[in-house]
Design an enzyme around this catalytic site. Structure first.
Site, short mmCIF file in Angstrom:
data_model
loop_
_atom_site.label_atom_id
_atom_site.label_comp_id
_atom_site.label_asym_id
_atom_site.label_seq_id
_atom_site.Cartn_x
_atom_site.Cartn_y
_atom_site.Cartn_z
N ASN A 194 0.87 -1.18 0.00
CA ASN A 194 0.00 0.00 0.00
C ASN A 194 0.90 1.23 0.00
O ASN A 194 1.49 1.56 1.02
CB ASN A 194 -0.89 -0.03 1.26
CG ASN A 194 -1.71 1.23 1.41
OD1 ASN A 194 -1.81 2.04 0.50
ND2 ASN A 194 -2.31 1.40 2.59
N TRP A 195 1.00 1.86 -1.17
CA TRP A 195 1.92 3.01 -1.29
C TRP A 195 1.34 4.26 -0.65
O TRP A 195 2.02 5.28 -0.56
CB TRP A 195 2.24 3.28 -2.76
CG TRP A 195 3.13 2.24 -3.40
CD1 TRP A 195 3.63 1.10 -2.82
CD2 TRP A 195 3.62 2.24 -4.75
NE1 TRP A 195 4.40 0.40 -3.72
CE2 TRP A 195 4.41 1.08 -4.92
CE3 TRP A 195 3.47 3.10 -5.84
CZ2 TRP A 195 5.05 0.76 -6.12
CZ3 TRP A 195 4.09 2.79 -7.05
CH2 TRP A 195 4.87 1.64 -7.17
N GLY B 182 2.74 -1.22 4.33
CA GLY B 182 2.74 0.20 3.98
C GLY B 182 4.15 0.68 3.69
O GLY B 182 4.69 0.51 2.59
N GLY B 183 4.78 1.28 4.69
CA GLY B 183 6.09 1.93 4.52
C GLY B 183 7.11 1.08 3.80
O GLY B 183 7.82 1.57 2.90
N GLU C 139 -5.33 -5.13 10.78
CA GLU C 139 -4.29 -4.12 10.94
C GLU C 139 -4.55 -3.35 12.24
O GLU C 139 -5.37 -2.42 12.24
CB GLU C 139 -4.33 -3.14 9.77
CG GLU C 139 -4.10 -3.76 8.42
CD GLU C 139 -3.55 -2.74 7.44
OE1 GLU C 139 -2.40 -2.90 7.04
OE2 GLU C 139 -4.26 -1.77 7.12
C1 PEP Z 1 -0.83 0.01 6.01
O1 PEP Z 1 -0.92 1.17 5.68
O2 PEP Z 1 -1.71 -0.78 5.65
C2 PEP Z 1 0.31 -0.39 6.84
C3 PEP Z 1 0.29 -1.56 7.37
O3 PEP Z 1 1.33 0.52 6.98
P1 PEP Z 1 2.78 0.23 7.65
O4 PEP Z 1 3.28 -1.06 7.08
O5 PEP Z 1 3.61 1.40 7.27
O6 PEP Z 1 2.55 0.12 9.12
#
Ligand code: PEP
Length: 257
Positions: free
Chosen positions: A9-10, A240-241, A173
């Site tokens: 997920n950008w 995400g990141g 999440e």
């Molecule tokens: C997300 O946005 O779905 C996510 C899990 O972000 P991160 O991996 O940056 O915590």
């Protein structure tokens, strides 16, 4: 058999050049792995969800790589006077196979509730897209001992009445783990994923519950991916990141199998 899915997920990151470069790097890794087997092709499905403005570029760049393309959100209606929104049909039209709905950043920043998320999931299914329906408790809810109740409640409210379990994905999440560098322990993730699958079995039957993939998301990185992905009932990751660096995303995918 639930094939792991590693989804990137950008979020709201990247201009055209960034998106093209990142997608090119990923496509090159896939091609090299398929041709040489060194390193081997990860035994999982790969999905990239760029911002809307990058969908076309990333779609072209990923062509032939087998990496799926997804949107980060869609509207619950097929078309109409919804300024600034994108429909599921528009995503399908541009080459998407998946769409994230109900991400906690949309629930929190845009006031999206379970009923709206359910409408979005149904709209996605109607266009033959695979919705990735996100759920997760806040830190306060976890501290109050309500994590399982909150998450299973969100699942109950956010899923359509009927769907093909092979064509819908859930993502657990925990809100306190997203973008914070903190992750659920594998045991915590397994507990929540198990509770979700139990609730799904009660509502949709054992067979459907056993077929549906449940991803974990929240600060998944190359160095914690393997243990999280080995946790019970975890069928992949929403990243995400770490999906903004092709090397990190690739290492997470390799941890999946
Ligand atoms: C997300 O946005 O779905 C996510 C899990 O972000 P991160 O991996 O940056 O915590």
């Amino acid at each position: 058999m639930r094939r792991p899915l590693i989804a990137g997920n950008w979020k709201m990151n990247g201009r055209l050049d960034d998106g093209r470069r990142l997608a090119e790097e990923l496509a090159q890794r896939v091609h090299r792995a398929s041709e040489t087997g060194d390193p081997p092709l990860p035994d999982c499905e790969l999905l990239i969800c760029p911002p809307f403005t990058l969908l076309e570029t990333v779609h072209r760049t990923l062509a032939g790589s087998g990496v799926f393309l997804g949107g980060q959100d869609c509207h619950g209606e097929p078309s109409g006077a919804h300024t600034g929104d994108i429909s599921a049909a528009m995503l399908a039209d541009i080459g998407c196979s998946h769409v994230i709905v109900g991400h906690s950043e949309r629930r929190q920043n845009h006031g999206e509730d379970d009923a709206l998320v359910r409408a979005k999931a149904a709209a996605a299914i109607a266009e033959d897209l695979v919705p990735i329906v996100c759920v997760g408790e806040t830190e306060a809810e976890r501290d109050e001992g309500r994590a399982l109740a909150v998450v299973t409640g969100q699942v109950a409210g956010s899923l359509p009445e009927s769907f093909d379990p092979a064509r819908l994905v859930l993502a657990y999440e925990p809100v306190w783990a997203i973008g914070t560098g903190r992750t659920a322990t594998p045991a915590d993730a397994a507990e929540v994923h198990g509770a979700i699958r139990g609730a799904l079995a009660e509502r949709y039957g054992e067979e459907a519950a056993a077929a549906l993939r449940i991803l974990y998301g929240g600060s998944v990185k190359p160095d914690n991916a393997a243990e999280l992905l080995r946790a019970g009932d975890v069928d992949g990751a929403l990243v995400g990141g770490a999906s903004l660096k092709s090397e990190d995303f690739w290492r997470i995918a390799q941890a999946a199998g």
